[in-house]
Design an enzyme around this catalytic site. Sequence first.
Site, PDB file in Angstrom:
ATOM      1  N   PRO A  91       0.836  -1.212   0.000  1.00 17.68           N
ATOM      2  CA  PRO A  91       0.000   0.000   0.000  1.00 17.68           C
ATOM      3  C   PRO A  91       0.867   1.257   0.000  1.00 17.68           C
ATOM      4  O   PRO A  91       2.012   1.243   0.468  1.00 17.68           O
ATOM      5  CB  PRO A  91      -0.784  -0.121   1.318  1.00 17.68           C
ATOM      6  N   ASP A  92       0.316   2.343  -0.537  1.00 17.78           N
ATOM      7  CA  ASP A  92       0.997   3.619  -0.355  1.00 17.78           C
ATOM      8  C   ASP A  92       0.653   4.121   1.039  1.00 17.78           C
ATOM      9  O   ASP A  92       0.079   3.396   1.853  1.00 17.78           O
ATOM     10  CB  ASP A  92       0.620   4.621  -1.451  1.00 17.78           C
ATOM     11  N   PHE A  93       1.016   5.344   1.346  1.00 20.50           N
ATOM     12  CA  PHE A  93       0.808   5.827   2.705  1.00 20.50           C
ATOM     13  C   PHE A  93      -0.512   6.563   2.887  1.00 20.50           C
ATOM     14  O   PHE A  93      -1.156   6.437   3.922  1.00 20.50           O
ATOM     15  CB  PHE A  93       1.970   6.744   3.135  1.00 20.50           C
ATOM     16  N   ARG A  94      -0.949   7.321   1.886  1.00 19.80           N
ATOM     17  CA  ARG A  94      -2.019   8.274   2.116  1.00 19.80           C
ATOM     18  C   ARG A  94      -3.359   7.930   1.494  1.00 19.80           C
ATOM     19  O   ARG A  94      -4.340   8.635   1.755  1.00 19.80           O
ATOM     20  CB  ARG A  94      -1.578   9.655   1.612  1.00 19.80           C
ATOM     21  N   ASN A 165      11.323   5.021  -1.524  1.00 14.00           N
ATOM     22  CA  ASN A 165      10.741   3.805  -0.961  1.00 14.00           C
ATOM     23  C   ASN A 165      11.718   3.110  -0.021  1.00 14.00           C
ATOM     24  O   ASN A 165      12.926   3.084  -0.273  1.00 14.00           O
ATOM     25  CB  ASN A 165      10.320   2.864  -2.081  1.00 14.00           C
ATOM     26  N   ILE A 166      11.176   2.525   1.018  1.00 12.72           N
ATOM     27  CA  ILE A 166      12.001   1.818   2.000  1.00 12.72           C
ATOM     28  C   ILE A 166      11.786   0.314   1.913  1.00 12.72           C
ATOM     29  O   ILE A 166      12.278  -0.431   2.759  1.00 12.72           O
ATOM     30  CB  ILE A 166      11.707   2.308   3.432  1.00 12.72           C
ATOM     31  N   ASP A 167      11.076  -0.135   0.877  1.00  8.79           N
ATOM     32  CA  ASP A 167      10.778  -1.566   0.752  1.00  8.79           C
ATOM     33  C   ASP A 167      11.948  -2.374   0.228  1.00  8.79           C
ATOM     34  O   ASP A 167      11.949  -3.609   0.307  1.00  8.79           O
ATOM     35  CB  ASP A 167       9.548  -1.793  -0.129  1.00  8.79           C
ATOM     36  N   HIS A 200      15.214   7.763   1.752  1.00 10.97           N
ATOM     37  CA  HIS A 200      14.640   7.528   3.078  1.00 10.97           C
ATOM     38  C   HIS A 200      15.216   6.286   3.730  1.00 10.97           C
ATOM     39  O   HIS A 200      14.595   5.708   4.632  1.00 10.97           O
ATOM     40  CB  HIS A 200      13.118   7.424   2.992  1.00 10.97           C
ATOM     41  N   THR A 272       4.845   9.013  -8.451  1.00  8.85           N
ATOM     42  CA  THR A 272       4.491  10.171  -7.633  1.00  8.85           C
ATOM     43  C   THR A 272       4.086  11.305  -8.551  1.00  8.85           C
ATOM     44  O   THR A 272       4.579  11.420  -9.680  1.00  8.85           O
ATOM     45  CB  THR A 272       5.653  10.619  -6.740  1.00  8.85           C
ATOM     46  N   SER A 273       3.177  12.143  -8.075  1.00 11.34           N
ATOM     47  CA  SER A 273       2.737  13.293  -8.869  1.00 11.34           C
ATOM     48  C   SER A 273       3.457  14.570  -8.463  1.00 11.34           C
ATOM     49  O   SER A 273       3.165  15.635  -8.995  1.00 11.34           O
ATOM     50  CB  SER A 273       1.220  13.487  -8.722  1.00 11.34           C
TER      51      SER A 273
END
Length: 281
Positions: A91-94, A165-167, A200, A272-273
Amino acid sequence: MASMAQWGWPAVRALRLWGAGGERAWARRPRIAGRGTPISSAGVSSVFGSGGGSKKEKLFLQDIAELIRARACQRVVVMVGAGISTPSGIPDFRSPGTGFYSSFQHSDVPYPEAIFELSFFLHNPRPFCTWAKEMYPGNYRPNIIHYFLRLLHDKGLLLRLYTQNIDGLERECFHCDQLRLGISPSAVSGIPGSKLVEAHGSFASATCTVCRRTSPVEDFWAAVMGDRVPSCAVCTGVVKPDVVFFGEALPQRFLLHVVDFPTADLLLILGTSLQLSGQDR
């Protein structure tokens, strides 16, 4: 290539959005340009011979693909956000209802963003450790976007990949030839560290928050998966993965953008936009 410096400035302005808090401050749903969708020509104006005073022409995704195929752009910088990992199931965050922040609303946190605040982590690391189990290596696999980035590297076109991304999926998009040669997936690598800037940080390493010693990442994961708070074997301080939290500085490697952006001949922004909202603007 005289116009490279001219388009470099818009890129640097975009890059300033990658400040402390980074993706969590501005990333939105991904905007994917289709074949018939015009996109900015700022980063490739010199290829078409546009001078500084010329009107920017509209390019299409197919035009960019042809430029890459023809090797007209050989120093490609890529900036990626959470949107490139959602096809992998992360999932994204927001996003309301499905993003990580929505899931945090029922956790033992005063507000969703607190889980990534250093002060809160030092006070109560358990909510973060509970969420970290979701990111355990192997839970998710790279998707076609990650392999496209790997292909840019394999073709010698990737100057640098900047990821929020931190994945760690950029590290895992190994070349299929490595598998055909019988090399175990655990022994292969994706984008090499020299080409990768993890703005990040990542879960690939961990550090004690007290004595600042590096802690074996295997010990971090063993504690997290066992529902324990990771602790330092030397001073018993809380161990934190080297993920950039709110209130922490970006890694020194991020300063590579000072050199990379003026010399790049194509900038790709994926997942990302580049939009800000509210108090983050």
